[in-house]
Every structure is written in structure tokens, then in C-alpha cells.
Design a protein around this motif. Sequence first.
Motif, short mmCIF file in Angstrom:
data_model
loop_
_atom_site.label_atom_id
_atom_site.label_comp_id
_atom_site.label_asym_id
_atom_site.label_seq_id
_atom_site.Cartn_x
_atom_site.Cartn_y
_atom_site.Cartn_z
N ASP A 43 0.83 -1.21 0.00
CA ASP A 43 0.00 0.00 0.00
C ASP A 43 0.86 1.26 0.00
O ASP A 43 0.51 2.26 -0.64
CB ASP A 43 -0.93 0.01 1.22
N HIS A 44 1.99 1.23 0.72
CA HIS A 44 2.89 2.38 0.71
C HIS A 44 3.39 2.65 -0.70
O HIS A 44 3.43 3.80 -1.15
CB HIS A 44 4.09 2.12 1.62
N LEU A 45 3.77 1.60 -1.41
CA LEU A 45 4.24 1.76 -2.78
C LEU A 45 3.15 2.33 -3.68
O LEU A 45 3.42 3.23 -4.50
CB LEU A 45 4.72 0.42 -3.32
N ALA A 46 1.94 1.82 -3.56
CA ALA A 46 0.85 2.31 -4.41
C ALA A 46 0.61 3.79 -4.19
O ALA A 46 0.41 4.57 -5.14
CB ALA A 46 -0.42 1.50 -4.14
N TRP A 47 0.64 4.22 -2.93
CA TRP A 47 0.40 5.62 -2.60
C TRP A 47 1.50 6.52 -3.16
O TRP A 47 1.23 7.58 -3.74
CB TRP A 47 0.31 5.77 -1.08
N LEU A 48 2.76 6.09 -3.04
CA LEU A 48 3.87 6.91 -3.51
C LEU A 48 4.00 6.88 -5.03
O LEU A 48 4.38 7.89 -5.64
CB LEU A 48 5.17 6.46 -2.85
N GLU A 49 3.70 5.76 -5.66
CA GLU A 49 3.76 5.71 -7.12
C GLU A 49 2.73 6.64 -7.75
O GLU A 49 2.96 7.18 -8.83
CB GLU A 49 3.58 4.28 -7.62
N ALA A 50 1.61 6.85 -7.07
CA ALA A 50 0.62 7.79 -7.57
C ALA A 50 1.15 9.23 -7.53
O ALA A 50 0.70 10.08 -8.30
CB ALA A 50 -0.66 7.68 -6.74
N LYS A 51 2.11 9.49 -6.65
CA LYS A 51 2.67 10.83 -6.51
C LYS A 51 3.93 11.03 -7.35
O LYS A 51 4.13 12.08 -7.96
CB LYS A 51 2.99 11.11 -5.04
N GLY B 282 5.44 8.54 -9.63
CA GLY B 282 5.67 7.68 -10.78
C GLY B 282 6.20 6.33 -10.34
O GLY B 282 6.40 6.06 -9.16
N ARG B 283 6.44 5.48 -11.30
CA ARG B 283 6.80 4.10 -11.01
C ARG B 283 8.05 4.01 -10.14
O ARG B 283 9.01 4.76 -10.31
CB ARG B 283 7.01 3.33 -12.33
N TYR B 284 8.02 3.08 -9.20
CA TYR B 284 9.17 2.81 -8.34
C TYR B 284 10.42 2.57 -9.21
O TYR B 284 10.34 1.86 -10.22
CB TYR B 284 8.86 1.60 -7.47
N PRO B 285 11.58 3.14 -8.86
CA PRO B 285 12.70 3.17 -9.82
C PRO B 285 13.57 1.93 -9.89
O PRO B 285 14.48 1.88 -10.72
CB PRO B 285 13.53 4.36 -9.31
N PHE B 286 13.33 0.92 -9.04
CA PHE B 286 14.20 -0.26 -9.02
C PHE B 286 13.40 -1.52 -9.28
O PHE B 286 12.18 -1.49 -9.42
CB PHE B 286 14.96 -0.34 -7.70
N SER B 287 14.10 -2.67 -9.33
CA SER B 287 13.45 -3.92 -9.73
C SER B 287 12.98 -4.76 -8.56
O SER B 287 12.37 -5.81 -8.76
CB SER B 287 14.43 -4.75 -10.59
N VAL B 288 13.25 -4.33 -7.32
CA VAL B 288 12.83 -5.07 -6.13
C VAL B 288 12.85 -4.10 -4.96
O VAL B 288 13.53 -3.07 -4.99
CB VAL B 288 13.79 -6.27 -5.89
N TYR B 289 12.07 -4.41 -3.92
CA TYR B 289 12.11 -3.60 -2.70
C TYR B 289 11.83 -4.51 -1.52
O TYR B 289 11.33 -5.63 -1.65
CB TYR B 289 11.10 -2.44 -2.73
N GLY B 290 12.15 -3.98 -0.34
CA GLY B 290 11.85 -4.69 0.89
C GLY B 290 12.40 -3.94 2.08
O GLY B 290 13.12 -2.94 1.94
N VAL B 291 12.05 -4.42 3.29
CA VAL B 291 12.56 -3.84 4.52
C VAL B 291 13.26 -4.94 5.32
O VAL B 291 12.88 -6.11 5.28
CB VAL B 291 11.44 -3.19 5.36
N HIS B 292 14.31 -4.54 6.02
CA HIS B 292 15.05 -5.44 6.89
C HIS B 292 14.89 -4.91 8.31
O HIS B 292 15.33 -3.79 8.61
CB HIS B 292 16.52 -5.49 6.48
N ILE B 293 14.30 -5.70 9.18
CA ILE B 293 14.07 -5.32 10.57
C ILE B 293 15.08 -6.09 11.42
O ILE B 293 15.11 -7.32 11.40
CB ILE B 293 12.63 -5.63 11.00
#
Length: 360
Positions: A276-284, A286-297
Motif C-alpha cells: 500500500d505504501h508503494l501504491a500511494w507513492l507511485e501515484a505521486k 511515478g513508477r518505483y525506480p528499481f526492480s525489487v524492494y523490501g525492509v530489513h528489521i
Amino acid sequence: MTTRRSALKLGGAAVAAAVAVPALGSPASARSHGFDPKPGSNGVGDPLFPTLGNGGYQVVHYDLTFDFTPVTYDFTAAVRINARATQDLSAFNLDTDGHTIDSVTVDGRPATWELTPGQSGQEFTVTPARPLHHGRAFTAEVRYRGNGKAPRLGLSGWKFGADGGFASAAQSSRADTFLPCNDTPSDKATWTFHISAPRGYVAAANGELLHKTPRADGSAVWHFALRERMATELIGIAVVKGTYLYGTSHRGLPLRHIVPQGQEDKYGPIVARTADHLAWLEAKFGRYPFSVYGVHIYDGYTDALENQTLSLFSTNWFKPDANGRPGYETTMVHELVHQWFGDSVTPNDWQQAWLNEGPA
């Protein structure tokens, strides 16, 4: 910012101009005046970190092999650097701090080298067996070893958890505590990683996991590729007791997250919010600039950092506030915004850091 492409064009123009100059002496004399190797500078003139980075070349690709032993924190490593000379080079510098250098080659030939103290780490001067011509592609390979907790001249980018592992938080000038490199945001490159992890641990790095190579002792080498260019300060390697959780964004972008081992039920719903975070920011933006994403906790870190394609978060971020409400999503979005501003679009020097932090 001077791009690699413009630098190469300038280099080509300089060579053409040199060829066009009429010979004033013998052909041998003309050639000697056309090739004038000098050492590259030991800094790029960053306003805040004057000796950060190095001149005389631009890196095209880093290939890092990193064999780490948890609990003892010992490691052996090798980095192969593909670069291009931006001047006639008799010697060039790399940034490093706290490593024992075992060998250095340039284009497969043994090179001489010297370590001297610098302002934020060590100056690592490499002298190739033969000087390098302006515009020439070359490969430098450094084999080295060390310990994650060894003393260093500057601050350390190593972050240690209760599991005996580590994660990297190198911003702004601590990538050199993991590998010899050109540690400036003005010189971005593509990367491949080969990170070993013993049984019970996982390895992590920027980019996509390509495959794992099992070893006879039960450990494995994890191979990653980051095909988009990255500044050294965004390196995101780790060896931890963790679990990979996978998903996709609403547009189908692969998502991979690493959460503490045994706490998948706690952190699974949290990392699932990323779509959902990605969808919200891509609307502002444009398309996410890399081929993968994730978080490390990870419990070995106390802050949050936008390592490219794999943002790093302390477990402390995910505790409820005084009113019992979660406040972590603003921080998750903040680090995700940095993938556009700071990671994909990168400042040329550290005085421009507000161009990262302002949008986020």
C-alpha cells in the motif's frame, strides 16, 4: 552533476584534440607529450568531507565476495572493481578503514600499494605495474580480511545484533569499513554480491537474490545482483538470524523482507503494508525506480536507513507509542520515499543532503 557519459565525452574530445595537434618533434616525442600520467587526487572536494572519494577514475561495477563468521566477527573478502580512467593515471586511491590488505592487482598484474592515515579513514594508494591511459577501462582486485569489531580511524558502519550477526549502515562515509571503494555519492556503479552465511543464518544484500550455492559445512553463499547504479553509502549487506518474507506490490513488483527469526507472526503484517505504501507513492512520484524492494528489521540497529532496495529498520520503531498506537508507518514511508530521492536521484556531494531529506 557531471555524469559518467558526459565525462567520457569530454575524455574523447581531449584525446581527439591531442591527436589534432601538429607534431613539433619526432613521432616518439609527440607520443611522450600526449601521455602524461599523474596520481589521481585523494579526494573529490566534497564541501563537508574534502578527502572523501578519489579522483582520476570512475567506477563502473563492484563485485564483492564476503565470507563472514558470526560471533567472532572475522571475515575474509575480495572486491573486484571495474573502472575507467578519467585522466592519464600513474596511481589512484581507494577509501578503506580497518582492513588488512593481502594483495592488489590491476588488470591481473600485481600492483604496489600503500596505506596511510586519512581524515575519516585510511588512504589506500594503488600503483599499477603500468600507467593507465585516459579513457582506458581497467580492473582492480583487492583481497583483504579483518574483523567487524576491530578499531578504525573513523566511525564504523557495522551494526551488531544479539544473534552474533551484523547489518551495514554506511551513510554517509562508512562503506569503506566493509570494502575498499570510491566512497563518494558522485560515483555510482552497479553491484554484484557473494555473501556467505553459516547454517541457521541468512545473508542479505542490495538487489535481487539470484541463487544460493550450498557448501559442504552446511553454510551457503548467497548471490545478489543490483543492476541499477548505487552510491557506496547505500550498501545493504547483512548476515543475521532472520526469515525472508515475500510478496508483490499492487503492480507486481517483487517484494522481499527480512524479519527476526521466530517473530514472523509479529512482523509479517507490518511488512505487508509495504504494498500500500508503494501504491500511494507511485501515484505521486511515478513508477518505483528499481526492480525489487523490501525492509530489513534488525535488533542490532537503532535507527532507520534507506539502503537501496532494502531499507534497514530497528526493531524499536515497531513498538506502540504512549497511547498504544503504532507510529511506524510514517517512518516506513519516509525510507521508501528515499528510494526515489537519495537513491535513484543522488546528490553529487553531502552539502546537497537536503535534496534527499526534504522530499522524505
